[in-house]
Design an enzyme around this catalytic site. Structure first.
Site, PDB file in Angstrom:
ATOM      1  N   LYS A 199      34.496 -17.067  40.305  1.00 44.84           N
ATOM      2  CA  LYS A 199      34.562 -17.241  38.876  1.00 44.84           C
ATOM      3  C   LYS A 199      35.893 -16.745  38.279  1.00 44.84           C
ATOM      4  O   LYS A 199      36.222 -17.060  37.151  1.00 44.84           O
ATOM      5  CB  LYS A 199      33.439 -16.408  38.219  1.00 44.84           C
ATOM      6  CG  LYS A 199      32.048 -16.668  38.695  1.00 44.84           C
ATOM      7  CD  LYS A 199      31.100 -15.643  38.004  1.00 44.84           C
ATOM      8  CE  LYS A 199      29.820 -15.542  38.745  1.00 44.84           C
ATOM      9  NZ  LYS A 199      29.007 -14.384  38.247  1.00 44.84           N
ATOM     10  N   GLY A 200      36.594 -15.924  39.031  1.00 45.45           N
ATOM     11  CA  GLY A 200      37.738 -15.194  38.472  1.00 45.45           C
ATOM     12  C   GLY A 200      38.814 -16.043  37.831  1.00 45.45           C
ATOM     13  O   GLY A 200      39.512 -15.592  36.925  1.00 45.45           O
TER      14      GLY A 200
ATOM     15  N   GLU B 162      43.711 -19.732  41.607  1.00 47.75           N
ATOM     16  CA  GLU B 162      43.097 -18.417  41.817  1.00 47.75           C
ATOM     17  C   GLU B 162      43.572 -17.427  40.758  1.00 47.75           C
ATOM     18  O   GLU B 162      44.690 -17.547  40.255  1.00 47.75           O
ATOM     19  CB  GLU B 162      43.554 -17.844  43.167  1.00 47.75           C
ATOM     20  CG  GLU B 162      42.590 -18.040  44.311  1.00 47.75           C
ATOM     21  CD  GLU B 162      41.326 -17.199  44.194  1.00 47.75           C
ATOM     22  OE1 GLU B 162      40.946 -16.821  43.083  1.00 47.75           O
ATOM     23  OE2 GLU B 162      40.722 -16.945  45.238  1.00 47.75           O
ATOM     24  N   ASP B 163      42.748 -16.439  40.485  1.00 51.37           N
ATOM     25  CA  ASP B 163      43.209 -15.343  39.626  1.00 51.37           C
ATOM     26  C   ASP B 163      44.040 -14.349  40.432  1.00 51.37           C
ATOM     27  O   ASP B 163      45.059 -13.849  39.968  1.00 51.37           O
ATOM     28  CB  ASP B 163      42.034 -14.642  38.936  1.00 51.37           C
ATOM     29  CG  ASP B 163      40.967 -14.178  39.921  1.00 51.37           C
ATOM     30  OD1 ASP B 163      40.845 -14.776  41.008  1.00 51.37           O
ATOM     31  OD2 ASP B 163      40.247 -13.208  39.620  1.00 51.37           O
TER      32      ASP B 163
ATOM     33  N   ASP C 244      44.624 -11.663  47.422  1.00 49.68           N
ATOM     34  CA  ASP C 244      44.567 -10.284  47.915  1.00 49.68           C
ATOM     35  C   ASP C 244      44.700 -10.320  49.446  1.00 49.68           C
ATOM     36  O   ASP C 244      45.812 -10.457  49.976  1.00 49.68           O
ATOM     37  CB  ASP C 244      43.228  -9.710  47.432  1.00 49.68           C
ATOM     38  CG  ASP C 244      43.063  -8.230  47.658  1.00 49.68           C
ATOM     39  OD1 ASP C 244      43.890  -7.635  48.340  1.00 49.68           O
ATOM     40  OD2 ASP C 244      42.087  -7.641  47.162  1.00 49.68           O
TER      41      ASP C 244
ATOM     42  N   LYS D  59      48.869  -9.796  45.529  1.00 51.37           N
ATOM     43  CA  LYS D  59      49.013  -8.429  46.062  1.00 51.37           C
ATOM     44  C   LYS D  59      49.497  -8.570  47.495  1.00 51.37           C
ATOM     45  O   LYS D  59      48.690  -8.516  48.437  1.00 51.37           O
ATOM     46  CB  LYS D  59      47.656  -7.713  46.060  1.00 51.37           C
ATOM     47  CG  LYS D  59      47.262  -7.081  44.742  1.00 51.37           C
ATOM     48  CD  LYS D  59      45.973  -6.288  44.935  1.00 51.37           C
ATOM     49  CE  LYS D  59      45.515  -5.642  43.647  1.00 51.37           C
ATOM     50  NZ  LYS D  59      44.180  -5.010  43.792  1.00 51.37           N
TER      51      LYS D  59
ATOM     52  N   PHE E 246      43.351  -1.522  40.985  1.00 55.86           N
ATOM     53  CA  PHE E 246      42.217  -2.388  40.686  1.00 55.86           C
ATOM     54  C   PHE E 246      42.298  -2.843  39.231  1.00 55.86           C
ATOM     55  O   PHE E 246      42.132  -2.055  38.306  1.00 55.86           O
ATOM     56  CB  PHE E 246      40.885  -1.697  40.962  1.00 55.86           C
ATOM     57  CG  PHE E 246      39.766  -2.693  40.983  1.00 55.86           C
ATOM     58  CD1 PHE E 246      39.593  -3.523  42.076  1.00 55.86           C
ATOM     59  CD2 PHE E 246      38.932  -2.853  39.888  1.00 55.86           C
ATOM     60  CE1 PHE E 246      38.587  -4.488  42.089  1.00 55.86           C
ATOM     61  CE2 PHE E 246      37.920  -3.812  39.901  1.00 55.86           C
ATOM     62  CZ  PHE E 246      37.758  -4.623  40.998  1.00 55.86           C
ATOM     63  N   VAL E 247      42.595  -4.136  39.062  1.00 58.35           N
ATOM     64  CA  VAL E 247      42.818  -4.668  37.717  1.00 58.35           C
ATOM     65  C   VAL E 247      41.651  -5.555  37.284  1.00 58.35           C
ATOM     66  O   VAL E 247      41.028  -6.225  38.100  1.00 58.35           O
ATOM     67  CB  VAL E 247      44.143  -5.460  37.623  1.00 58.35           C
ATOM     68  CG1 VAL E 247      45.327  -4.530  37.770  1.00 58.35           C
ATOM     69  CG2 VAL E 247      44.212  -6.580  38.652  1.00 58.35           C
TER      70      VAL E 247
ATOM     71  N   ARG F 246      35.478  -9.521  32.424  1.00 61.24           N
ATOM     72  CA  ARG F 246      36.193 -10.804  32.511  1.00 61.24           C
ATOM     73  C   ARG F 246      36.668 -11.259  31.134  1.00 61.24           C
ATOM     74  O   ARG F 246      37.601 -12.044  31.014  1.00 61.24           O
ATOM     75  CB  ARG F 246      35.272 -11.885  33.089  1.00 61.24           C
ATOM     76  CG  ARG F 246      34.816 -11.640  34.521  1.00 61.24           C
ATOM     77  CD  ARG F 246      34.183 -12.904  35.086  1.00 61.24           C
ATOM     78  NE  ARG F 246      33.352 -12.665  36.248  1.00 61.24           N
ATOM     79  CZ  ARG F 246      33.790 -12.648  37.512  1.00 61.24           C
ATOM     80  NH1 ARG F 246      35.063 -12.840  37.761  1.00 61.24           N
ATOM     81  NH2 ARG F 246      32.965 -12.438  38.523  1.00 61.24           N
TER      82      ARG F 246
HETATM   83  C1  PRP Z   1      38.176 -12.434  44.046  1.00 56.61           C
HETATM   84  C2  PRP Z   1      39.274 -13.311  43.484  1.00 56.61           C
HETATM   85  C3  PRP Z   1      39.647 -14.186  44.645  1.00 56.61           C
HETATM   86  C4  PRP Z   1      39.400 -13.301  45.851  1.00 56.61           C
HETATM   87  C5  PRP Z   1      40.694 -12.756  46.367  1.00 56.61           C
HETATM   88  O1  PRP Z   1      36.966 -13.114  43.966  1.00 56.61           O
HETATM   89  O2  PRP Z   1      38.822 -14.071  42.382  1.00 56.61           O
HETATM   90  O3  PRP Z   1      38.839 -15.344  44.732  1.00 56.61           O
HETATM   91  O4  PRP Z   1      38.535 -12.237  45.410  1.00 56.61           O
HETATM   92  O5  PRP Z   1      40.471 -11.886  47.447  1.00 56.61           O
HETATM   93  P1  PRP Z   1      40.918 -12.197  48.944  1.00 56.61           P
HETATM   94  O6  PRP Z   1      42.331 -12.742  48.896  1.00 56.61           O
HETATM   95  O7  PRP Z   1      40.846 -10.846  49.598  1.00 56.61           O
HETATM   96  O8  PRP Z   1      39.960 -13.171  49.541  1.00 56.61           O
HETATM   97  P2  PRP Z   1      35.545 -12.405  44.068  1.00 56.61           P
HETATM   98  O9  PRP Z   1      35.050 -12.524  45.463  1.00 56.61           O
HETATM   99  O10 PRP Z   1      35.614 -11.028  43.500  1.00 56.61           O
HETATM  100  O11 PRP Z   1      34.646 -13.341  43.144  1.00 56.61           O
HETATM  101  P3  PRP Z   1      34.902 -13.695  41.584  1.00 56.61           P
HETATM  102  O12 PRP Z   1      36.063 -14.635  41.525  1.00 56.61           O
HETATM  103  O13 PRP Z   1      33.622 -14.341  41.188  1.00 56.61           O
HETATM  104  O14 PRP Z   1      35.170 -12.408  40.836  1.00 56.61           O
END
Ligand code: PRP
Length: 185
Positions: free
Chosen positions: A42-43, A98-99, A102, A130, A151-152, A164
């Site tokens: 969802k991010g 993507e938001d 990581d 990151k 952690f943002v 969010r």
């Molecule tokens: C977060 C973010 C990315 C992912 C990045 O999603 O939105 O999709 O993690 O992390 P990575 O590079 O280590 O895979 P999350 O799983 O928290 O779900 P969300 O988008 O619903 O918050």
């Protein structure tokens, strides 16, 4: 500022500036082509909503659901993906939005799915990157900005599905995810 936020890293004007420069590059690179945009739920939704309104190219919009954090501040590394909503991607130019990038686990899994569905190309646009946390060899073609390993939350990014809705991006106070002020999971 929300009382759970220690500091604001990017205010609304700074975020708008980042989005504008990403959109400018995407408009240039995909001029004359049709772009299949896939938002990663969802991010990405807040960033994506702002980004697509700056795009002048021919484009479509679809979504894939990915989840890896649960109620934690670090990625679990185990990514759950739901690609049921995706249409046929044969020979299409894809932009994965993507938001935050990581460890790269989410995008590695999604790229496999997208190429498995016959995509011609699959570029990545991420608001935040990151690089210090990367575990998979994923590179984003469009990066809003690199950020330190803090952690943002806000502007779509969450902790335990909260925050969010904040219009800015800030660092969450550590006592929110540790100790007595921890929010309910
Ligand atoms: C977060 C973010 C990315 C992912 C990045 O999603 O939105 O999709 O993690 O992390 P990575 O590079 O280590 O895979 P999350 O799983 O928290 O779900 P969300 O988008 O619903 O918050």
């Amino acid at each position: 500022m929300h009382t759970d936020i220690a500091e604001i890293l990017f205010d609304e004007a700074q975020l708008e500036c980042i989005v504008n420069s990403l959109a400018e590059r995407i408009n240039k690179d995909y001029s004359g082509k049709t772009l299949e945009i896939i938002g990663i739920l969802k991010g990405s939704v807040v960033f994506l909503a702002d980004l697509i309104r700056k795009l002048e190219i021919d484009c479509t919009l679809d979504f894939i659901t990915a989840s890896s954090y649960g109620a934690k501040t670090v990625s679990s590394g185990k990514v759950r993906l739901d690609a049921n909503m995706l249409p046929d991607l044969k020979n299409k130019h894809i932009l994965l939005v993507e938001d935050i990038l990581d460890t790269g686990s989410t995008l590695a899994g999604i790229k496999n799915i997208v190429y498995g569905k016959g995509a011609f190309s699959a570029a990545v646009c991420t608001l935040f990157n990151k690089p210090s946390r990367r575990k998979k060899p994923i590179k984003a073609e469009y990066v809003g900005t690199d950020i330190p390993d803090k952690f943002v939350v806000g502007y779509g990014l969450d902790y335990n599905d909260r925050y969010r809705n904040l219009p800015y991006v800030g660092v969450l106070k550590p006592e929110i995810y540790t100790g007595i002020n921890k929010i309910k999971e």
